[in-house]
Design a protein around this motif. Structure first.
Motif, PDB file in Angstrom:
ATOM      1  N   ASN A 166      -7.207 -27.336  69.330  1.00  0.00           N
ATOM      2  CA  ASN A 166      -6.128 -28.109  68.710  1.00  0.00           C
ATOM      3  C   ASN A 166      -6.327 -29.621  68.837  1.00  0.00           C
ATOM      4  N   THR A 169      -4.118 -32.854  67.167  1.00  0.00           N
ATOM      5  CA  THR A 169      -2.801 -32.410  66.685  1.00  0.00           C
ATOM      6  C   THR A 169      -1.661 -32.942  67.542  1.00  0.00           C
ATOM      7  N   TYR A 170      -1.907 -33.757  68.531  1.00  0.00           N
ATOM      8  CA  TYR A 170      -0.885 -34.225  69.457  1.00  0.00           C
ATOM      9  C   TYR A 170       0.222 -34.994  68.738  1.00  0.00           C
ATOM     10  N   ASP A 171      -0.172 -35.919  67.866  1.00  0.00           N
ATOM     11  CA  ASP A 171       0.836 -36.747  67.182  1.00  0.00           C
ATOM     12  C   ASP A 171       1.774 -35.915  66.323  1.00  0.00           C
ATOM     13  N   SER A 172       1.311 -34.840  65.727  1.00  0.00           N
ATOM     14  CA  SER A 172       2.182 -34.017  64.883  1.00  0.00           C
ATOM     15  C   SER A 172       3.150 -33.179  65.708  1.00  0.00           C
ATOM     16  N   LYS A 173       2.835 -32.876  66.942  1.00  0.00           N
ATOM     17  CA  LYS A 173       3.696 -32.072  67.792  1.00  0.00           C
ATOM     18  C   LYS A 173       4.773 -32.896  68.482  1.00  0.00           C
ATOM     19  N   LYS A 175       7.565 -35.583  68.713  1.00  0.00           N
ATOM     20  CA  LYS A 175       8.475 -36.275  67.826  1.00  0.00           C
ATOM     21  C   LYS A 175       8.941 -37.550  68.493  1.00  0.00           C
ATOM     22  N   LYS A 176       9.013 -38.564  67.750  1.00  0.00           N
ATOM     23  CA  LYS A 176       9.423 -39.842  68.339  1.00  0.00           C
ATOM     24  C   LYS A 176      10.843 -40.146  68.052  1.00  0.00           C
TER      25      LYS A 176
END
Length: 176
Positions: A166, A169-173, A175-176
């Motif tokens: 994976n 994919t960190y940024d898509s998981k 949420k800010k």
């Protein structure tokens, strides 16, 4: 008119044989080896009335004393010398025309040129789909080499552990 075309064709043959086998040749002068090849390829030598020895003697006769090559004019003189020997039954002019027809329009024949051929063992060794281990990494699916990237271990500086599924994919998981 036909005679002019024949002479142009004769000169063209002279130039083709003059540059044969010599990358530095200009086509203005012919060496003895190429003269002998011209006589052999154009069937001027027949082994009976005109031999390779005759060809060499005529070459030595028409070239200058210290020269190693002949120009086009000397080439025509050499053909004139060989013509009566090759065509004994004809007059000097007819023999010269006949020998010019033998040479005109011809080019060097490449005899004995080796063709590349793949045999069973070579095919097996060069089939990249059968490679295993580290060699397999050097080629893509089509069998084309990857170059430097296939030979060296490229360091992954992405911050992920190698072979992590994976990665990226960190940024898509989160949420800010």
């Amino acid at each position: 008119m036909a005679e002019k075309e024949e002479m142009a064709s004769l000169e063209e043959s002279f130039r083709k044989f003059a540059i044969y086998g010599d990358t530095k040749a200009t086509g203005q002068e012919m060496n003895g080896k190429n003269w002998a090849k011209l006589c052999k390829d154009c069937k001027v030598t027949d082994g009976k009335s005109v031999t390779s020895t005759d060809v060499d003697i005529v070459f030595s006769k028409v070239k200058g004393k210290t020269a190693r090559v002949i120009n086009y004019e000397e080439f025509k003189k050499a053909l004139e010398e060989l013509a009566p020997k090759r065509f004994k039954d004809k007059s000097k002019e007819e023999a010269f025309e006949a020998i010019c027809q033998l040479v005109a329009g011809k080019e060097p024949i490449n005899v004995g040129v080796t063709k590349a051929k793949t045999v069973g063992a070579v095919e097996r060794l060069t089939d990249t789909s059968k490679y295993t281990g580290s060699h397999k990494e050097r080629f893509d699916e089509s069998g084309k080499g990857k170059g430097k990237s296939g030979r060296e271990n490229i360091v992954d500086t992405s911050g992920y552990v190698s072979a992590y599924k994976n990665a990226g994919t960190y940024d898509s998981k989160v949420k800010k």
